[in-house]
Motif scaffolding. Structure first.
Motif, PDB file in Angstrom:
ATOM      1  N   ASP A  68      -5.260 -12.236 -12.588  1.00 14.82           N
ATOM      2  CA  ASP A  68      -6.080 -11.531 -13.589  1.00 14.82           C
ATOM      3  C   ASP A  68      -6.679 -10.226 -13.035  1.00 14.82           C
ATOM      4  N   GLY A  69      -6.288  -9.880 -11.818  1.00 17.17           N
ATOM      5  CA  GLY A  69      -6.730  -8.591 -11.272  1.00 17.17           C
ATOM      6  C   GLY A  69      -8.015  -8.657 -10.462  1.00 17.17           C
ATOM      7  N   THR A  70      -8.643  -9.857 -10.368  1.00  9.70           N
ATOM      8  CA  THR A  70      -9.876  -9.963  -9.581  1.00  9.70           C
ATOM      9  C   THR A  70      -9.531  -9.874  -8.095  1.00  9.70           C
ATOM     10  N   ALA A  71     -10.195  -8.940  -7.431  1.00 11.05           N
ATOM     11  CA  ALA A  71      -9.937  -8.761  -5.999  1.00 11.05           C
ATOM     12  C   ALA A  71     -11.102  -9.309  -5.192  1.00 11.05           C
ATOM     13  N   THR A  72     -10.789 -10.001  -4.089  1.00  5.43           N
ATOM     14  CA  THR A  72     -11.838 -10.396  -3.155  1.00  5.43           C
ATOM     15  C   THR A  72     -11.461  -9.908  -1.759  1.00  5.43           C
ATOM     16  N   ILE A  73     -12.502  -9.560  -1.004  1.00  2.65           N
ATOM     17  CA  ILE A  73     -12.301  -9.208   0.405  1.00  2.65           C
ATOM     18  C   ILE A  73     -13.085 -10.221   1.223  1.00  2.65           C
ATOM     19  N   ASN A  74     -12.392 -10.937   2.096  1.00  3.30           N
ATOM     20  CA  ASN A  74     -13.000 -12.056   2.835  1.00  3.30           C
ATOM     21  C   ASN A  74     -13.801 -12.954   1.888  1.00  3.30           C
ATOM     22  N   GLY A  75     -13.260 -13.164   0.694  1.00  2.00           N
ATOM     23  CA  GLY A  75     -13.879 -14.075  -0.266  1.00  2.00           C
ATOM     24  C   GLY A  75     -14.937 -13.441  -1.160  1.00  2.00           C
ATOM     25  N   VAL A  76     -15.313 -12.186  -0.910  1.00  2.00           N
ATOM     26  CA  VAL A  76     -16.365 -11.539  -1.708  1.00  2.00           C
ATOM     27  C   VAL A  76     -15.719 -10.660  -2.792  1.00  2.00           C
ATOM     28  N   PRO A  77     -16.096 -10.875  -4.072  1.00  2.00           N
ATOM     29  CA  PRO A  77     -15.484 -10.069  -5.143  1.00  2.00           C
ATOM     30  C   PRO A  77     -15.772  -8.577  -4.980  1.00  2.00           C
ATOM     31  N   VAL A  78     -14.736  -7.751  -5.208  1.00  2.00           N
ATOM     32  CA  VAL A  78     -14.890  -6.291  -5.127  1.00  2.00           C
ATOM     33  C   VAL A  78     -14.260  -5.682  -6.374  1.00  2.00           C
ATOM     34  N   PRO A  79     -15.061  -5.537  -7.441  1.00  2.00           N
ATOM     35  CA  PRO A  79     -14.489  -5.027  -8.695  1.00  2.00           C
ATOM     36  C   PRO A  79     -13.989  -3.590  -8.537  1.00  2.00           C
ATOM     37  N   GLY A  80     -12.845  -3.336  -9.155  1.00  2.23           N
ATOM     38  CA  GLY A  80     -12.334  -1.959  -9.202  1.00  2.23           C
ATOM     39  C   GLY A  80     -11.808  -1.417  -7.891  1.00  2.23           C
ATOM     40  N   PHE A  81     -11.558  -2.289  -6.926  1.00  4.29           N
ATOM     41  CA  PHE A  81     -11.110  -1.818  -5.615  1.00  4.29           C
ATOM     42  C   PHE A  81      -9.605  -1.567  -5.578  1.00  4.29           C
ATOM     43  N   VAL A  82      -8.829  -2.457  -6.226  1.00  4.71           N
ATOM     44  CA  VAL A  82      -7.375  -2.275  -6.231  1.00  4.71           C
ATOM     45  C   VAL A  82      -6.913  -1.877  -7.625  1.00  4.71           C
ATOM     46  N   ARG A  83      -5.763  -1.226  -7.679  1.00  2.00           N
ATOM     47  CA  ARG A  83      -5.292  -0.751  -8.979  1.00  2.00           C
ATOM     48  C   ARG A  83      -4.819  -1.937  -9.825  1.00  2.00           C
ATOM     49  N   PRO A  84      -4.857  -1.785 -11.150  1.00  2.00           N
ATOM     50  CA  PRO A  84      -4.412  -2.863 -12.029  1.00  2.00           C
ATOM     51  C   PRO A  84      -2.942  -3.198 -11.778  1.00  2.00           C
ATOM     52  N   GLY A  85      -2.584  -4.453 -11.921  1.00  2.00           N
ATOM     53  CA  GLY A  85      -1.181  -4.860 -11.782  1.00  2.00           C
ATOM     54  C   GLY A  85      -0.799  -5.216 -10.361  1.00  2.00           C
ATOM     55  N   PHE A  86      -1.720  -5.080  -9.451  1.00  2.95           N
ATOM     56  CA  PHE A  86      -1.457  -5.328  -8.033  1.00  2.95           C
ATOM     57  C   PHE A  86      -1.990  -6.717  -7.704  1.00  2.95           C
TER      58      PHE A  86
END
Ligand SMILES: Nc1ncnc2c1ncn2[C@@H]1O[C@H](COP(=O)(O)OP(=O)(O)O)[C@@H](O)[C@H]1O
Ligand SMILES: [Mg+2]
Length: 391
Positions: free
Chosen positions: A274-292
């Motif tokens: 669904d496009g939700t990105a986490t870094i070391n488990g922490v959500p980072v909205p808008g960090f990666v481009r959609p579809g990735f």
């Protein structure tokens, strides 16, 4: 038709200097305690005339073995080596030209000068075998000694000289016969830090002046970037990446190269369907481009990260702030301070300019990431492009 770029590229190709070294599918195996150790794996490489190619890699990855194959001190089990127009090794056709017939000179880490011979005699030694008039020989010796700024030391004995002087004499001895290829095996490693930087600069000048073709071995990334016209990064007997210094530094092709060239900080990026990105488990909205989507490793250099106290609201359009980190230690280092931060499984080293002030250790912090200065690698350790949402 626009012939500009293509025309220029073609002209560039035609203008390319001749290849001085061509290594093709080289393999080298040693026998050790009845076991065979495969040290060079199918190495292929071309070095152009006038290039100073740097082999960069950790101890034991096969750098010296490759140089020893080039100079003729090791016999590869498979593969070919051509120097200019000459084939000096062809394992299949059982061609093996002896070292003294290869026109290749080598400079070693430990100088390897004869202590009982004066400097001039040391430098003249490789000219002995050549039918050359004595006065021409003497002229050549003085010339190369002047080139390395040691003309005044001709009548001294090596033990009377400093390490830096001895290494300059070794270099002069290697250059005296004007070899088609000069090999340098960690020539500066035995010198203290300041002298090393000084000699590195002199070597670079010398290369620019006389334009010898060389292969230079080091495990020091700074030395590699400073000296190489190209840098070949080695891992366990294979090349990971070969490129101009700027290319390997700014676009390390694999995570291994990134780590070796200073991007030692690593964080895990997970992007759900669904496009939700986490870094070391922490959500980072808008960090990666959609579809990735998928699992990745992020790599950053110390100076490309920043840190602020948890809950701060510093305005910085480019940065994404990742919470959930703890500052363990601050080590002042003059113009900057190294901040040691733990975040989940990652220990991060963050350089903060001294002007921005140091934080107190033992507090919760957030890590600032600038997507332009984050390298992204897939699960196979290959560089991924176009992953970031903002550029
Ligand atoms: N003569 C030898 N016999 C057995 N193993 C060797 C020999 N020379 C080198 N090796 C092994 O080959 C590997 C690469 O060595 P080397 O080329 O010296 O690496 P580097 O110069 O990158 O440190 C190491 O594992 C080393 O132990
Ligand atoms: Mg070595």
């Amino acid at each position: 038709m626009d012939r500009g770029a293509a025309g220029a590229a073609l002209a560039g190709e035609q203008d390319a200097r001749p290849v001085q070294v061509r290594i093709t599918n080289l393999n080298k195996t040693f026998q050790r305690n009845k076991e065979s150790v495969h040290v060079l794996h199918d190495i292929s490489l071309e070095v152009e005339e006038g290039e100073l190619l740097v082999l960069l890699g950790p101890s034991g990855c096969g750098k010296t073995t490759l140089l020893r194959c080039l100079v003729g001190l090791e016999k590869p089990g498979e593969g070919r080596i051509e120097l200019g127009e000459r084939t000096v090794v062809d394992a299949e056709r059982r061609v093996f030209v002896q070292p003294n017939r290869r026109d290749v000179a080598m400079v070693f880490q430990n100088y390897a000068l004869w202590p009982h011979m004066k400097v001039a005699a040391n430098v003249a030694y490789p000219l002995k075998a050549r039918r050359m008039k004595d006065e021409i020989k003497r002229g050549r010796v003085q010339e190369v000694l002047d080139v390395v700024q040691c003309g005044h030391l001709a009548d001294r004995y090596p033990p009377e000289l400093s390490g830096g002087q001895q290494q300059r004499i070794s270099l002069a001895r290697a250059l005296a016969p004007r070899p088609a290829l000069l090999l340098l095996d960690e020539p500066l490693s035995n010198l203290d830090a300041l002298l090393r930087i000084d000699l590195r600069a002199q070597l670079r000048l010398l290369h620019r002046e006389i334009g010898f073709t060389g292969v230079y071995v080091t495990h020091d990334q700074e030395e590699a970037l400073a000296l190489g016209t190209r840098v070949a990064v080695m891992k366990e007997g294979r090349f990971e990446q070969i490129g101009k210094p700027g290319e390997v530094y700014h676009r390390p092709a694999t995570e291994y190269v990134a780590d070796f060239l200073g991007a030692r900080n690593r964080m895990a990026l997970e992007v759900a369907a669904d496009g939700t990105a986490t870094i070391n488990g922490v959500p980072v909205p808008g960090f990666v481009r959609p579809g990735f989507t998928g699992s990745y490793a992020l790599r950053m250099r110390d100076g490309d990260l920043t840190v602020r106290p948890a809950g701060a609201t510093t305005v910085d359009d480019r940065r994404h702030w990742v919470a959930g980190a703890r500052l363990l230690e601050v080590l002042p280092a003059g113009d900057h301070a190294e901040h040691v931060v733990v975040m989940g499984d990652s220990t991060l080293f963050v350089d903060v300019p001294a002007a921005l002030g140091e934080l107190e250790p033992d507090q919760d912090v957030e890590i600032g990431l600038d997507p332009d200065h984050v390298l992204c690698y897939d699960v196979d350790g290959r560089l991924v492009d176009d992953w970031a949402a903002i550029r």
